[in-house]
Write a protein that holds these residues in place. Structure first.
Motif, PDB file in Angstrom:
ATOM      1  N   PRO A   1       0.813  -1.216   0.000  1.00  0.00           N
ATOM      2  CA  PRO A   1       0.000   0.000   0.000  1.00  0.00           C
ATOM      3  C   PRO A   1       0.852   1.275   0.000  1.00  0.00           C
ATOM      4  N   ARG A   2       1.940   1.288   0.758  1.00  0.00           N
ATOM      5  CA  ARG A   2       2.781   2.477   0.811  1.00  0.00           C
ATOM      6  C   ARG A   2       3.495   2.694  -0.517  1.00  0.00           C
TER       7      ARG A   2
ATOM      8  N   LEU B   1       3.694  12.277   2.865  1.00  0.00           N
ATOM      9  CA  LEU B   1       3.476  11.005   3.568  1.00  0.00           C
ATOM     10  C   LEU B   1       4.079  10.996   4.977  1.00  0.00           C
TER      11      LEU B   1
ATOM     12  N   ARG C   1       1.716   6.704  -6.939  1.00  0.00           N
ATOM     13  CA  ARG C   1       0.663   7.670  -7.286  1.00  0.00           C
ATOM     14  C   ARG C   1       1.201   9.097  -7.211  1.00  0.00           C
ATOM     15  N   LEU C   2       1.975   9.394  -6.180  1.00  0.00           N
ATOM     16  CA  LEU C   2       2.507  10.747  -6.006  1.00  0.00           C
ATOM     17  C   LEU C   2       3.612  11.044  -7.027  1.00  0.00           C
TER      18      LEU C   2
ATOM     19  N   THR D   1       2.370   1.807  -3.389  1.00  0.00           N
ATOM     20  CA  THR D   1       1.321   2.290  -4.296  1.00  0.00           C
ATOM     21  C   THR D   1       1.092   3.776  -4.100  1.00  0.00           C
ATOM     22  N   ASP D   2       1.081   4.218  -2.839  1.00  0.00           N
ATOM     23  CA  ASP D   2       0.934   5.656  -2.543  1.00  0.00           C
ATOM     24  C   ASP D   2       2.083   6.446  -3.170  1.00  0.00           C
TER      25      ASP D   2
END
Length: 221
Positions: A156-157, A178, A163-164, A159-160
């Motif tokens: 998940p991290r 983050l 995205r950024l 993926t974050d």
């Protein structure tokens, strides 16, 4: 420290010679060779093993996009920096998908040219964030979406972070968003690239849009 070795590929002799002459003024840059078309650029890269290829998009015999695809697929050290006349050129998007590490407009200043070659040689991507989002967002929106890569392999991290990156944020900006350290961001970016089989941040941005992780804006943004 050895000089960064460059191959200049452009079908116009005056452009080819001009860029080569400029690059040779810098002590840390060396023109290893030149090419008048894409096929010759591929051959020269195989012979000379340069660090960076300055590649015109439109050339006879083989265009710069196909040449970029073949050079990056060969797995050598050469990173491709595309030369174009228009910043929102559809061919630039194709070149990025083909593995190019960035692009420059042909009316670039000498200092910007030198910096660009150094940045790409160091393994970084060269695209202004605003241009990146407009360029990739526009063409990803207009084209059929290919099969999504294995984004499920990302945490998940990670993926974050992807995205950024696709939104054009730098490592310090991602760290602030983050609330993590900048070195941690670099680690996440490296893992994303490795897991998805990508060469650099440019390909990460393309992947984020084409997989649907980031949705292109329909208006100016």
């Amino acid at each position: 420290m050895s000089a960064i070795r460059v191959v200049v590929a452009d079908d116009m002799e005056v452009v080819r010679a001009g860029f080569a002459a400029l690059l040779d003024t810098q002590p840390d840059l060396a023109v290893a060779g030149t090419a008048a078309d894409g096929a010759e650029a591929v051959r020269r890269c195989a012979e000379l093993d340069p660090d960076v290829v300055l590649m015109d998009v439109r050339m006879p015999v083989m265009d710069g996009i196909e040449a970029a695809r073949r050079i990056t697929a060969a797995g050598g050290p050469a990173r491709v920096l595309m030369l174009t006349t228009f910043d929102l050129d559809e061919h630039v998007y194709d070149a990025l998908v083909a593995g190019a590490s960035g692009f420059l407009l042909k009316d670039v200043t000498a200092e910007r040219l030198f910096d660009a070659v150094r940045v790409v040689a160091a393994g970084e991507a060269l695209l202004a964030p605003g241009i990146t989002r407009r360029l990739i967002g526009e063409f990803a929106r207009l084209r059929p979406r290919p099969a999504a890569p294995a984004l499920a392999a990302l945490t998940p991290r990670e993926t974050d972070v992807l995205r950024l990156v696709a939104e054009g944020l730098s490592n310090p900006e991602i760290a602030a968003r983050l609330v993590i350290g900048e070195e941690t961001v670099k680690t996440h970016v490296s893992r994303v690239l490795r897991k998805l089989g990508l060469r650099d941040r440019v390909q990460a941005v393309v992947t984020a849009y084409e997989s649907g992780l980031v949705v292109p804006r329909t208006g100016a943004g």
